[in-house]
Design a protein around this motif. Structure first.
Motif, PDB file in Angstrom:
ATOM      1  N   UNK A  53       0.832  -1.193   0.000  1.00 17.58           N
ATOM      2  CA  UNK A  53       0.000   0.000   0.000  1.00 17.58           C
ATOM      3  C   UNK A  53       0.871   1.248   0.000  1.00 17.58           C
ATOM      4  N   UNK A  54       0.505   2.212  -0.831  1.00 16.82           N
ATOM      5  CA  UNK A  54       1.229   3.472  -0.888  1.00 16.82           C
ATOM      6  C   UNK A  54       2.327   3.528  -1.924  1.00 16.82           C
ATOM      7  N   UNK A  55       2.621   2.400  -2.578  1.00 16.93           N
ATOM      8  CA  UNK A  55       3.627   2.427  -3.636  1.00 16.93           C
ATOM      9  C   UNK A  55       3.159   3.342  -4.771  1.00 16.93           C
ATOM     10  N   UNK A  56       4.032   4.215  -5.287  1.00 15.09           N
ATOM     11  CA  UNK A  56       3.624   5.159  -6.340  1.00 15.09           C
ATOM     12  C   UNK A  56       3.472   4.453  -7.684  1.00 15.09           C
ATOM     13  N   UNK A  57       2.267   4.064  -8.021  1.00 12.37           N
ATOM     14  CA  UNK A  57       2.024   3.249  -9.213  1.00 12.37           C
ATOM     15  C   UNK A  57       2.447   3.964 -10.489  1.00 12.37           C
ATOM     16  N   UNK A  58       2.175   5.266 -10.583  1.00 17.59           N
ATOM     17  CA  UNK A  58       2.513   5.978 -11.818  1.00 17.59           C
ATOM     18  C   UNK A  58       4.022   6.083 -11.988  1.00 17.59           C
ATOM     19  N   UNK A  59       4.722   6.388 -10.902  1.00 17.77           N
ATOM     20  CA  UNK A  59       6.188   6.453 -10.964  1.00 17.77           C
ATOM     21  C   UNK A  59       6.756   5.090 -11.333  1.00 17.77           C
ATOM     22  N   UNK A  60       6.239   4.051 -10.691  1.00 20.72           N
ATOM     23  CA  UNK A  60       6.713   2.701 -11.006  1.00 20.72           C
ATOM     24  C   UNK A  60       6.473   2.352 -12.475  1.00 20.72           C
ATOM     25  N   UNK A  61       5.334   2.757 -12.999  1.00 25.47           N
ATOM     26  CA  UNK A  61       5.021   2.482 -14.403  1.00 25.47           C
ATOM     27  C   UNK A  61       5.998   3.195 -15.334  1.00 25.47           C
ATOM     28  N   UNK A  62       6.319   4.429 -15.012  1.00 24.05           N
ATOM     29  CA  UNK A  62       7.291   5.177 -15.827  1.00 24.05           C
ATOM     30  C   UNK A  62       8.657   4.509 -15.803  1.00 24.05           C
ATOM     31  N   UNK A  63       9.080   4.056 -14.628  1.00 24.81           N
ATOM     32  CA  UNK A  63      10.377   3.392 -14.511  1.00 24.81           C
ATOM     33  C   UNK A  63      10.403   2.122 -15.365  1.00 24.81           C
ATOM     34  N   UNK A  64       9.353   1.310 -15.274  1.00 23.42           N
ATOM     35  CA  UNK A  64       9.312   0.048 -16.013  1.00 23.42           C
ATOM     36  C   UNK A  64       9.287   0.294 -17.516  1.00 23.42           C
ATOM     37  N   UNK A  65       8.394   1.177 -17.973  1.00 27.41           N
ATOM     38  CA  UNK A  65       8.235   1.414 -19.414  1.00 27.41           C
ATOM     39  C   UNK A  65       9.474   2.049 -20.020  1.00 27.41           C
ATOM     40  N   UNK A  66      10.041   3.028 -19.343  1.00 27.00           N
ATOM     41  CA  UNK A  66      11.220   3.720 -19.885  1.00 27.00           C
ATOM     42  C   UNK A  66      12.434   2.798 -19.854  1.00 27.00           C
ATOM     43  N   UNK A  67      12.556   1.970 -18.821  1.00 26.36           N
ATOM     44  CA  UNK A  67      13.660   1.006 -18.772  1.00 26.36           C
ATOM     45  C   UNK A  67      13.576   0.031 -19.938  1.00 26.36           C
ATOM     46  N   UNK A  68      12.367  -0.415 -20.236  1.00 25.18           N
ATOM     47  CA  UNK A  68      12.157  -1.310 -21.377  1.00 25.18           C
ATOM     48  C   UNK A  68      12.605  -0.651 -22.681  1.00 25.18           C
TER      49      UNK A  68
END
Length: 658
Positions: A271-286
């Motif tokens: 709970x509280x994990x920043x989903x949007x930030x995490x999504x940006x990290x995953x997509x941009x890393x890919x």
């Protein structure tokens, strides 16, 4: 031992779901899922084919306007509802369970042939230890190496002119079984173990990629290849409009959205994990992995072109199997210590494939593990049964026609996933808490608005793809779109005025345009962090419409058959015979559609694949922000109870076989 301990679940006061050991573990697992074969063999060839650096414009547009928003949606929904795809869409509305089922089914079908790609990689890896390592032989070309891969590794030398299967390749059955054993070991101990494994399965390929990059840029002719990779032909953006759809397809499928993977992975975030930030990290890393891989690929191809005396790298094999089992290992074989470079390369491919495979299986396993029917089945047994069934299904790809099966099914799976992604965004943007919207605005207003929004797009598609003259079709489609939407919204406004002056038209229009998705954004804020307003706009007013247009574009695509006649690609893909290839591919599309439609008609059909009621209640309380009113929670539960009562490999091989 208790059921909770057997399932490896951490207990706390409210949330009893297993978590990732750290945010880094989630990053490695999610990026490992996204990064796969397509990043190495498909992305660089797309850049070269579509204008070099110019391709990055549609590619980045697709990343920021489609890829990241859908990825953020899936991770957020997983985090909010604490379950997999079926439970998520069943929580939005019981009739939407089929959307989740369709995603999971496509992912399961995909992983059955993805496992055979891993098996072929293992076959090539162990073959490179033999006394006659083909890739290190003198004067061998990339085309010859590709033929060797087709004939000896896949076993296609026995195929006849009709390309129908004639035998099972025993080696590939064994290597496929080995691949599934590895996948099982990565899954059966829970996501904490999966996350730790991903440190290696994703981390080591990154190390190897930089190793290959550092070696390739020092080779003679490397700059020639890099120049070919990055040269910009801006005219391709207007003269070849398919560049935009190809860029969207690359982002859509390389990020791994709409297969139930990211919702499953998101459900294990705390709970509280920043989903949007995490999504940006995953997509941009890919995307960064793809971009860097392009440098390594084309620097190596520039070297190979130089030593082979080729005028351009276009004379080499630089796409799909021709790259990863042809030109690239052949180039590596000419270096000092060549056999070891080749083995490292195949090992990197194996690792890239294996974490994509176990992530696809995790999406399937999560919905089984969270379901009413299999909720108490130990994880080791559930994963074992799913994997053994997938192994049996993958055996058809171990025939000498395995690549033909793979190519055909992959095309149709990619085709239908555009529609599944559209359904996902439609469910969230238009159907989330639709009962509240109908109570506020009236059923006539809401249904007319939805009909107007998608009816105008469908009419425009008929005009775009139904008129023979391309320029006339373009203008007719846009005029039809604007006219139908304007007339439809005028009727919606009339219905609003007809209800009376209780609220201003502006307020009613805002609730109609943005009410559902903004309510979701507010509901998940505490649990998943901030999601920008532009995300909500894209999810409701851009992405589902664009994916629907792309689906129509794919359905209308034409090709030339063996008699020189223009025919639809759908049903005639690559000229493969109707049985078994086209029929099998079309059945995957029909089956996916059946799952969606059957759930709409019979909402109780997939009831037992949804989460248990008591767990749903716990997770909803846990997920709901503190400002949620008791009336809202009660209404949501009543609505649910009432409803319950009522996943780039295309390559023609026909010329080779001939």
């Amino acid at each position: 031992m208790s059921a909770e301990k057997e399932r490896g679940i951490e207990s706390d006061a409210v949330d009893t779901r297993e978590h990732w050991s750290s945010r880094a573990a989630f990053y490695f697992a999610a990026v490992g899922s996204a990064v796969g074969y397509g990043n190495v063999w498909r992305f660089p060839s797309l850049v070269y084919e579509f204008g070099g650096g110019a391709f990055f414009i549609p590619y980045l547009c697709a990343l920021f306007f489609i890829g990241i928003p859908i990825l953020a949606l899936e991770i957020s929904l997983g985090q909010f509802y604490r379950t997999g795809h079926v439970g998520i869409f069943g929580s939005i509305h019981a009739r939407l369970r089929g959307v989740g089922m369709s995603s999971i089914a496509c992912g399961y079908i995909l992983v059955t042939y993805y496992s055979m790609l891993i098996a072929w990689t293992l076959n090539a890896f162990f073959d490179s230890f033999g006394p006659d390592n083909f890739w290190t032989q003198e004067q061998v070309t990339g085309a010859e190496a590709k033929s060797y891969f087709y004939d000896e590794i896949i076993g296609m030398s026995s195929l006849g002119s009709d390309l129908r299967p004639t035998r099972i390749i025993g080696k590939n059955v064994g290597y496929c079984f080995l691949a599934w054993v590895v996948v099982y070991l990565c899954l059966c101990f829970g996501v904490k173990t999966t996350g730790r494994i991903a440190y290696f399965t994703m981390g080591f390929p990154v190390v190897l990629l930089f190793l290959f990059l550092g070696r390739s840029v020092t080779l003679e002719g490397a700059q020639v290849g890099i120049d070919e990779y990055l040269k910009s032909n801006w005219e391709v953006l207007t003269e070849r409009p398919e560049v935009w759809s190809r860029a969207v397809s690359q982002i859509f499928f390389s990020v791994g959205i709409a297969f139930g993977i990211m919702t499953a992975y998101g459900s294990y975030c705390k709970k509280g994990e920043p989903a949007f930030v995490n999504s940006c990290v995953v997509a941009i890393s890919n995307c960064l992995f793809s971009f860097i891989a392009g440098f390594a690929v084309f620097a190596t191809l520039g070297y190979l072109a130089t030593i082979a005396g080729a005028d351009s790298i276009s004379e080499l094999e630089f796409a799909s199997f021709g790259l990863v089992f042809g030109s690239w290992p052949v180039a590596l074989g000419t270096l000092p210590g060549g056999p070891h470079w080749i083995r490292l390369f195949f090992f990197m491919l194996f690792l890239l494939g294996i974490d994509s495979a176990f992530s696809l299986m995790e999406g399937c396993l999560t919905i089984v593990y969270d379901s009413k029917l299999f909720h108490n089945v130990p994880r080791k047994i559930a994963s074992g049964v799913l994997i053994f069934a997938a192994f049996l299904l993958s055996l058809m790809y171990a025939t000498d026609a395995g690549l033909i099966f793979l190519d055909a099914v992959d095309y149709y799976i990619n085709f239908v996933m555009l529609l599944v992604g559209c359904f996902e965004c439609f469910a969230v943007g238009f159907l989330y808490r639709i009962e509240d919207q109908i109570a506020s605005l009236g059923a006539e207003v809401v249904s007319s608005y939805i009909t107007t929004t998608f009816g105008s797009v469908i009419i425009a598609c008929f005009l775009w793809f139904g008129i023979g003259d391309a320029e006339a079709a373009l203008w007719a489609g846009f005029v039809g779109l604007v006219l139908c939407y304007t007339l439809g919204m005028a009727f919606v406004t009339y219905l609003m005025k007809k209800k009376g002056p209780e609220r201003s038209l502006g307020t009613q229009h805002y609730e109609l345009y943005m009410g559902n998705v903004m309510q979701l954004r507010e509901d998940i804020r505490e649990h998943c962090g901030h999601l920008p307003v532009v995300w909500a706009v894209l999810i409701k007013h851009f992405i589902p419409q664009i994916l629907l247009i792309m689906f129509a574009l794919g359905a209308n695509a034409t090709t030339v058959d063996t008699d020189g006649n223009s025919v639809k690609v759908f049903g005639h893909y690559e000229g493969y015979v109707a049985w078994p290839y086209q029929v099998l591919g079309i059945l995957t599309v029909v089956f996916s559609g059946f799952l969606v439609v059957s759930s709409l008609l019979f909402p109780r059909l997939y009831f037992y694949l949804d989460m248990p009621n008591e767990e749903r209640d716990t997770k909803r309380v846990f997920a709901s922000p503190p400002e949620a009113t008791e009336a809202t929670m009660k209404g949501s539960t009543q609505n649910h109870d009432a409803d319950v009562g009522g996943s780039g490999m295309s390559e023609s091989v026909e010329e080779h076989v001939a």
